[in-house]
Design an enzyme around this catalytic site. Structure first.
Site, PDB file in Angstrom:
ATOM      1  CG  ASN A  85      21.250  33.865   8.453  1.00  0.00           C
ATOM      2  OD1 ASN A  85      21.207  34.477   9.502  1.00  0.00           O
ATOM      3  ND2 ASN A  85      22.337  33.256   8.058  1.00  0.00           N
ATOM      4  N   GLY A  86      21.125  30.532   7.454  1.00  0.00           N
ATOM      5  CA  GLY A  86      21.289  29.319   8.251  1.00  0.00           C
ATOM      6  C   GLY A  86      21.655  28.163   7.337  1.00  0.00           C
ATOM      7  CB  CYS A 119      22.720  34.698   4.602  1.00  0.00           C
ATOM      8  SG  CYS A 119      23.341  33.488   3.462  1.00  0.00           S
ATOM      9  N   GLY A 155      27.401  39.191   4.724  1.00  0.00           N
ATOM     10  CA  GLY A 155      27.611  38.572   3.418  1.00  0.00           C
ATOM     11  C   GLY A 155      27.975  39.604   2.387  1.00  0.00           C
ATOM     12  CE1 TYR A 169      34.878  38.308  12.554  1.00  0.00           C
ATOM     13  CE2 TYR A 169      33.275  36.732  11.733  1.00  0.00           C
ATOM     14  CZ  TYR A 169      34.249  37.682  11.489  1.00  0.00           C
ATOM     15  OH  TYR A 169      34.582  38.000  10.214  1.00  0.00           O
TER      16      TYR A 169
END
Ligand code: AMP
Length: 476
Positions: free
Chosen positions: A120-121, A19, A45, A260
């Site tokens: 996010n997570g 996210c 996302g 990445y």
């Protein structure tokens, strides 16, 4: 440090999300800025996007849609999202639960007004909390672990929203970078280990919060600082106040973000992502040199690493693989033709640069190995004489439980095969991975990091697994 033998953590069918989050406080153009910020975070996302805006009367309006930001929103929808406060979210999930129901921000009404959350997570104790809350009568509307945060705040017996937020956040384990609003007040928090990035910016009188600095750049906002691990902030009309921090832990930001996930034009963990990737590439060239005619990347994710390898080796860098930018991650491939289009649709070699040549292909990581195997076959068809595959990170041996979408351990090629076997599987003359020590030394000054996907050492307890819960919630 949770350091059980890796095999003790079972593979599960837990949907894992990646996210991006964004928030604005104190600008008339809050929703529009959020829309632009989400555009810059699209790589985090692509499955759904959402914005919640709060107007001057404290009324919340939300719009969420499936697909990329430009598919989910149009001019009219953004104009409808009036107010000086806005939160935004982009989400990607591979397994199950690919529905609007799980799109964020989550918006509810509670006793202090509307409350919205973008997270996010992945929380590693969400199932435990969820089961406890369900036993107490809570009803969940999504499969997302983020919803437990909302419930914990709403059910807290503490007096003020500040205290209720503190009460809820103190119960969470795992990875969370989040923005939430209670009425027109925004709360911002990062878990004590700081797994996922989160930065604070300023645009005139407005305060901006974003997953990555590239989202500040797109709106011309100035970078102020990172939100620190365990830090909790409150923002009222652009004015930022520090609240009581969370119980400290040794920070372990995610190193895979540098390898990445993050954009190369972002700065995360105080470090330029492009610089880090180039350093990985240079180190890789030192560790795995080979005689060849040229070096190239698998665009776009390994561009910086391949440039670093070319710098380190002194070999020419070529643009020998061309990527089609119009292929989404959810590409549906035609099966009737009997050919595997997965790789061909995305990449095409420039035959003139490859025919008869000894080439070095640098990729940022190998996950399943399927893309690389397809690429090697394409390069052979284009006449490559020798193919030397180089990976600018170590073998991934263990899934991520903190918010990077990875397949199960059975599917991780590095978890189940030796480097020699992988090389044979890809069909290359040689294969070399960057060593863990080499990778860590290249970014030493910015660590320590979470390196669980390469080592199986999980810094935050995997509570739900340890309690044997079969997980049914999604990360974010
Ligand atoms: P494969 O080995 O075929 O699974 O593909 C590996 C490639 O996918 C890598 O080179 C990365 O560029 C990219 N990649 C790495 N991690 C992820 C991820 N979590 N989600 C999507 N793509 C990824």
């Amino acid at each position: 440090m949770t350091r059980l033998p890796i095999a003790q953590y079972p593979d599960d069918d837990k949907p894992r999300d990646e996210c991006g989050i964004f928030a604005v406080s104190g600008s008339r153009a809050a929703a529009e800025l959020t829309f632009l910020g989400l555009y810059a975070l699209q790589h985090r996302g692509q499955e759904s996007a959402g914005i919640v805006a709060i107007d001057d009367e404290g009324e919340a309006r939300a719009h969420k849609g499936m697909g990329q930001v430009n598919e989910a929103f149009d001019d009219a929808t953004i104009r409808r999202l009036t107010g000086t406060v806005a939160l935004g979210h982009v989400r990607y999930s591979t397994q199950g639960s690919s529905s609007l129901r799980n799109a964020q921000p989550v918006l509810v009404n509670y006793r202090h007004g509307p409350m919205a959350l973008a997270h996010n997570g992945t929380l590693t104790n969400a199932v435990e909390i969820g089961e406890r809350l369900s036993d107490e009568g809570a009803i969940f509307q999504t499969d997302s672990d983020s919803e437990v945060v909302i419930h914990l705040i709403a059910r807290s017996r503490r007096d003020s929203p500040d205290q209720q937020v503190d009460d809820a956040l103190s119960q969470l384990v795992g990875a969370f970078s989040l923005v939430l609003c209670v009425g027109r007040t925004i709360y911002v928090a990062r878990d004590p280990r700081g797994f996922r990035p989160l930065v604070l910016g300023r645009l005139g009188d407005a305060a901006i919060v974003a997953s990555e600095t590239c989202a500040l750049d797109i709106i011309g906002a100035e970078y102020v600082r990172d939100v620190g691990p365990g830090e909790v902030l409150r923002i009222d009309d652009g004015v930022v106040t520090r609240l009581r921090p969370l119980e400290p832990a040794t920070p372990s930001p995610c190193l895979f973000e540098l390898v990445y996930f993050a954009r190369p034009d972002s700065r995360i963990w105080g470090c330029s992502v492009d610089r880090a990737r180039r350093a990985f590439g240079r180190q890789l060239a030192l560790e795995h040199p080979v005689e060849a005619d040229c070096v190239f990347s698998v665009p776009d994710s390994s561009n910086s690493a391949a440039l670093g390898y070319a710098e380190g080796s002194g070999l020419p860098f070529e643009l020998a693989l061309i990527r089609n930018h119009y292929v989404g991650r959810t590409f549906i491939h035609p099966t009737q033709t009997g050919r595997d289009f997965r790789v061909r649709v995305k990449y095409n070699p420039v035959a003139e640069l490859i025919d008869g040549k000894r080439v070095i292909v640098v990729d940022d990581s190998l996950v399943r190995g399927t893309t690389s195997r397809g690429l090697v076959a394409l390069l052979r068809e284009s006449g490559a004489r020798e193919i030397h595959f180089r990976v600018a990170s170590p073998p991934i041996i263990s899934p991520c439980y903190y918010g990077i979408d990875m397949p199960t351990r059975q599917e991780l090629i590095g978890a189940n095969h030796s480097v020699e076997e992988i090389g044979r599987h890809l069909g290359v003359e040689s294969l070399g991975y960057l060593s863990l020590e080499g990778m860590l030394s290249a970014v030493e000054e910015f660590g320590p990091f979470c390196d669980a996907c390469w080592t199986g050492n999980y810094p935050a307890p995997l509570v739900d697994f340890e309690h044997g819960f079969a997980s049914a919630t999604a990360g974010s």
